[in-house]
Scaffold this motif. Structure first.
Motif, PDB file in Angstrom:
ATOM      1  N   GLY A 198      46.076  56.411  36.193  1.00  0.00           N
ATOM      2  CA  GLY A 198      45.853  57.833  36.399  1.00  0.00           C
ATOM      3  C   GLY A 198      44.415  58.203  36.105  1.00  0.00           C
ATOM      4  O   GLY A 198      43.799  59.019  36.805  1.00  0.00           O
ATOM      5  N   TYR A 199      43.856  57.573  35.061  1.00  0.00           N
ATOM      6  CA  TYR A 199      42.456  57.836  34.735  1.00  0.00           C
ATOM      7  C   TYR A 199      41.566  57.372  35.888  1.00  0.00           C
ATOM      8  O   TYR A 199      40.630  58.068  36.290  1.00  0.00           O
ATOM      9  CB  TYR A 199      42.073  57.118  33.446  1.00  0.00           C
ATOM     10  CG  TYR A 199      40.608  57.238  33.127  1.00  0.00           C
ATOM     11  CD1 TYR A 199      40.054  58.470  32.789  1.00  0.00           C
ATOM     12  CD2 TYR A 199      39.764  56.134  33.193  1.00  0.00           C
ATOM     13  CE1 TYR A 199      38.712  58.603  32.526  1.00  0.00           C
ATOM     14  CE2 TYR A 199      38.416  56.260  32.935  1.00  0.00           C
ATOM     15  CZ  TYR A 199      37.893  57.492  32.597  1.00  0.00           C
ATOM     16  OH  TYR A 199      36.563  57.611  32.357  1.00  0.00           O
ATOM     17  N   GLU A 200      41.880  56.177  36.432  1.00  0.00           N
ATOM     18  CA  GLU A 200      41.102  55.670  37.564  1.00  0.00           C
ATOM     19  C   GLU A 200      41.194  56.621  38.751  1.00  0.00           C
ATOM     20  O   GLU A 200      40.203  56.881  39.432  1.00  0.00           O
ATOM     21  CB  GLU A 200      41.604  54.286  37.977  1.00  0.00           C
ATOM     22  CG  GLU A 200      41.252  53.209  36.969  1.00  0.00           C
ATOM     23  CD  GLU A 200      41.639  51.817  37.449  1.00  0.00           C
ATOM     24  OE1 GLU A 200      41.289  50.857  36.787  1.00  0.00           O
ATOM     25  OE2 GLU A 200      42.311  51.710  38.495  1.00  0.00           O
ATOM     26  N   ALA A 201      42.409  57.136  38.972  1.00  0.00           N
ATOM     27  CA  ALA A 201      42.610  58.053  40.097  1.00  0.00           C
ATOM     28  C   ALA A 201      41.768  59.306  39.921  1.00  0.00           C
ATOM     29  O   ALA A 201      41.077  59.753  40.838  1.00  0.00           O
ATOM     30  CB  ALA A 201      44.084  58.412  40.231  1.00  0.00           C
TER      31      ALA A 201
ATOM     32  N   VAL B 152      33.792  53.624  41.857  1.00  0.00           N
ATOM     33  CA  VAL B 152      33.672  52.321  42.509  1.00  0.00           C
ATOM     34  C   VAL B 152      32.703  51.439  41.724  1.00  0.00           C
ATOM     35  O   VAL B 152      32.930  50.252  41.506  1.00  0.00           O
ATOM     36  CB  VAL B 152      33.218  52.497  43.976  1.00  0.00           C
ATOM     37  CG1 VAL B 152      32.919  51.148  44.621  1.00  0.00           C
ATOM     38  CG2 VAL B 152      34.294  53.227  44.771  1.00  0.00           C
ATOM     39  N   TYR B 153      31.627  52.047  41.229  1.00  0.00           N
ATOM     40  CA  TYR B 153      30.653  51.313  40.424  1.00  0.00           C
ATOM     41  C   TYR B 153      31.319  50.783  39.150  1.00  0.00           C
ATOM     42  O   TYR B 153      31.041  49.673  38.699  1.00  0.00           O
ATOM     43  CB  TYR B 153      29.497  52.246  40.069  1.00  0.00           C
ATOM     44  CG  TYR B 153      28.396  51.582  39.300  1.00  0.00           C
ATOM     45  CD1 TYR B 153      27.540  50.669  39.932  1.00  0.00           C
ATOM     46  CD2 TYR B 153      28.194  51.854  37.943  1.00  0.00           C
ATOM     47  CE1 TYR B 153      26.526  50.054  39.232  1.00  0.00           C
ATOM     48  CE2 TYR B 153      27.182  51.241  37.242  1.00  0.00           C
ATOM     49  CZ  TYR B 153      26.350  50.337  37.884  1.00  0.00           C
ATOM     50  OH  TYR B 153      25.349  49.733  37.190  1.00  0.00           O
ATOM     51  N   GLY B 154      32.217  51.591  38.607  1.00  0.00           N
ATOM     52  CA  GLY B 154      32.902  51.203  37.379  1.00  0.00           C
ATOM     53  C   GLY B 154      34.037  50.222  37.596  1.00  0.00           C
ATOM     54  O   GLY B 154      34.756  49.893  36.661  1.00  0.00           O
ATOM     55  N   GLY B 155      34.247  49.764  38.838  1.00  0.00           N
ATOM     56  CA  GLY B 155      35.221  48.712  39.069  1.00  0.00           C
ATOM     57  C   GLY B 155      36.593  49.199  39.507  1.00  0.00           C
ATOM     58  O   GLY B 155      37.557  48.446  39.453  1.00  0.00           O
ATOM     59  N   VAL B 156      36.700  50.470  39.947  1.00  0.00           N
ATOM     60  CA  VAL B 156      37.984  50.937  40.467  1.00  0.00           C
ATOM     61  C   VAL B 156      38.153  50.396  41.885  1.00  0.00           C
ATOM     62  O   VAL B 156      37.238  50.514  42.702  1.00  0.00           O
ATOM     63  CB  VAL B 156      38.031  52.474  40.491  1.00  0.00           C
ATOM     64  CG1 VAL B 156      39.300  52.956  41.156  1.00  0.00           C
ATOM     65  CG2 VAL B 156      37.928  53.022  39.094  1.00  0.00           C
TER      66      VAL B 156
END
Lengths: 355, 307
Positions: free
Chosen positions: A216-219, A230-234
């Protein structure tokens, strides 16, 4: 700013919008030649006047909340899923067909029918998501166009192969489901059914998912700042496909619950004419994708619609007064977006990055 | 196949493409200044309704269209104010505009004409059909291009004019500059907001004409939600045409033709559900081939990406 002020700040936008909406409604009432006080009283009575009307509003809110949850999960991740209408149609139709043709005990068929509705709506929506990530076909437009295709295809199925030929009516609809398959009513003689509990459960699950889980945090990160995420790897592709599946699945469940809990058959065009899908999407916009806020918004919009029916029944003002208030409200709720937008714009100037 | 393709097919395609083309040109103007206008559908619907209202009160089609233009411009100005001055999310405002249009027209239909569903008055005069003197005598061309409402010809002329404005005039060049790089445009003294408002007002005029063609062009009546997704098709035509007037004309022609063709397919006993699906399916397929990358940038410029 003091504590009360910071707590009230997020409410300022909606309150101003509601005030403007009611003002526009008053003008419309005057134009239609009604009395403002009487009309709003009738509207209140139509929505909350008695226990029967109140449960009617809850029944109306059930599909709206589910659709709003579906729209909210997509908005929060930064995707505009406007395809709830088609996803709902496929969800409702699948549930009706499973309910009619699957053997087994009633409760089991009912559960499978709902799962079927979720899968049908979810796959239809994930397809649009796949088109976007794989072929970069704009999601906003495809989801909107897929509505027409889904509704027409569902219409074809109930007009020809699965048409109810037992009754004398020439309506395009499936046969009536057996009593055992129906979702139980919550109160005897009232319209609200067990789907409402499902809708509330969906709100809680979505809230926990967005606020507490890693995915959910990634979303939320993807929705807030896609490049950073995207930079953070999602992994955008897989997150988009699952989000779109969940979004469409919730809309599909809305359709399934409506078929199993209140109509007991799939009737061509019945979801579209009730405007469930678009009202649910508006509820999600109203609270900018916050699950609890969207649910409250959905309940509020349902009250406007059932209240509108009360107005139509008791005064000369047409039922669409609810639709007018609703649209003006949404139009001005976006001003809230602007505050957030301006903050983000300031930030963009500071870090100097090109979006 | 003979019964599927004949000159009348092209003639009706031309008639069907007109509202799509007019609205799509409006959409192109907005897209070029960084406003992605999802509200075309709603503006068109208001145009269709107010044209009928104007016709009812003034009993003159010209005044009716003028009335429609005024009303739609009021709404597009509201749109512009919310999205430019209050910096609201353009897509949300557009969606809300569509709702407002549907709610208001249905509400007004009940309060003004006291009918539900559709309003039809046999005494009402629609747009005239123009037979163009020289062209109507040319064998094939005459059959296709003659005998349409003035708006059909106007839409084609407007597409050409817009092309001229964009690529052959200084003002049009500034217009494009204001959209493609607002910051740079501002530094050389271009009033970006002024161009944005101008685009929205022009879009309002075009959508009013599109609506008038729908309600006064072929049949003289109004039905609830009579635009039935044409605004969204126009939006796609805008994207397919890369917001260039001639591209938009080509895309609208494709949709007009597919729509006319789908009506024809009903004649050979296809279920109407599938024939009605054809334009939408073709649109989605077309989007695979003409991916408008510029749109993503436009949307980001407006601070409202769809993704």
């Amino acid at each position: 700013m003091n504590k009360l002020g910071t707590w009230l700040l997020p409410l300022r936008g909606p309150l101003v919008a509601i005030a403007i909406g009611l003002l526009a409604g008053s003008i419309a009432i005057l134009v239609a030649g009604g009395s403002i006080a009487q009309t709003y009283t009738e509207m209140w009575k139509g929505a909350f006047g008695s226990f029967y009307f109140f449960t009617g509003t809850l029944a109306r809110a059930t599909p709206l909340i589910l659709v709003a949850m579906g729209a909210a999960v997509a908005f929060r991740s930064g995707f505009f899923n406007l395809g709830a209408e088609g996803q709902m149609a496929f969800g409702g139709l699948s549930a009706a067909l499973i309910g009619l043709h699957m053997p087994g005990p009633g409760w089991f068929v009912c559960i499978v029918a709902m799962l079927g509705g979720i899968i049908a709506g979810g796959l239809w929506s994930a397809m649009a998501g796949y088109f976007d990530v794989r072929f970069r076909v704009n999601l906003l437009i495809t989801t909107m166009l897929l509505n027409y295709i889904a509704s027409l295809f569902a219409g074809y199925l109930v007009t020809y192969p699965f048409k109810d030929k037992t009754g004398s009516a020439a309506m395009a609809q499936t046969q009536m489901l057996e009593h055992a398959v129906w979702l139980p009513k919550l109160f005897k003689g009232m319209t609200v059914h067990a789907g409402f509990i499902l809708a509330l459960a969906a709100v809680v699950i979505l809230y926990v998912y967005l606020a507490r889980s890693v995915k959910g945090y990634e979303a939320r990160m993807l929705g807030g700042n896609p490049l950073f995420a995207v930079y953070g790897g999602v992994r955008r592709t897989s997150l988009m496909l699952t989000t779109m599946f969940a979004s469409g699945g919730l809309a599909g469940l809305a359709g399934a619950a409506e078929v199993l809990g209140s109509q007991y058959r799939y009737i061509d065009g019945s979801f579209a004419s009730a405007d469930y899908a678009w009202t649910g999407i508006m509820a999600a916009l109203l609270a900018s994708g916050n699950p609890i806020g969207s649910a409250i918004g959905a309940f509020f919009l349902a009250a406007l619609q059932t209240g509108g029916m009360g107005v139509e029944f008791n005064t000369d003002v047409p039922l669409e007064i609810g639709a007018v208030i609703q649209a003006v409200l949404i139009l001005f709720i976006t001003v809230k977006f602007s505050w957030r937008f301006m903050r983000r714009k300031k930030g963009a100037v500071v870090d100097g990055s090109a979006v | 196949m003979d019964q599927l393709f004949d000159l009348a097919l092209f003639s009706s395609a031309l008639r069907i493409l007109t509202p799509i083309l007019l609205a799509a040109l409006g959409g192109a103007l907005c897209a070029r200044v960084g406003l992605f206008n999802v509200g075309l559908e709603g503006l068109m619907l208001i145009g269709a309704f107010t044209a009928i209202v104007g016709n009812h009160y003034f009993e003159n089609t010209f005044l009716a269209i003028l009335f429609a233009i005024l009303c739609v411009c009021a709404f597009s100005l509201l749109f512009a104010f919310l999205s430019i001055h209050l910096q609201a999310n353009v897509i949300v405002v557009g969606i809300a505009m569509n709702f407002l249009a549907l709610g208001l027209t249905t509400f007004s239909l009940r309060t003004i004409f006291h009918v539900k569903g559709a309003y039809y008055d046999p005494n009402m005069v629609g747009l005239p059909k123009w037979n163009i003197p020289l062209i109507k005598d040319i064998p094939v061309v005459g059959d296709i291009f003659s005998g349409h409402s003035p708006l059909v010809y106007l839409s084609l002329v407007l597409a050409g004019l817009l092309w001229y404005y964009f690529y052959r005039t200084v003002n049009g060049f500034r217009f494009l500059a204001a959209g493609s790089n607002p910051l740079a445009a501002r530094t050389i003294g271009i009033h970006v907001r002024r161009y944005q408002y101008g685009a929205m007002i022009a879009c309002g005029v075009l959508c009013a004409l599109a609506g008038a063609q729908l309600s006064l062009g072929q049949v003289t009546m109004f039905t609830e939600g009579m635009t039935s997704g044409r605004g969204f098709i126009a939006l796609v035509a805008t994207m397919l045409g890369q917001s260039g007037p001639l591209g938009v004309l080509g895309a609208s022609a494709l949709f007009g033709f597919m729509d006319a063709f789908s009506i024809r397919l009903q004649g050979v006993s296809w279920p109407s559900h599938f024939t009605q699906m054809v334009p939408y399916v073709v649109t989605i397929i077309a989007m695979f081939f003409f991916r408008d990358k510029g749109f993503i940038k436009d949307a980001q410029n407006a601070g409202s990406s769809s993704r």
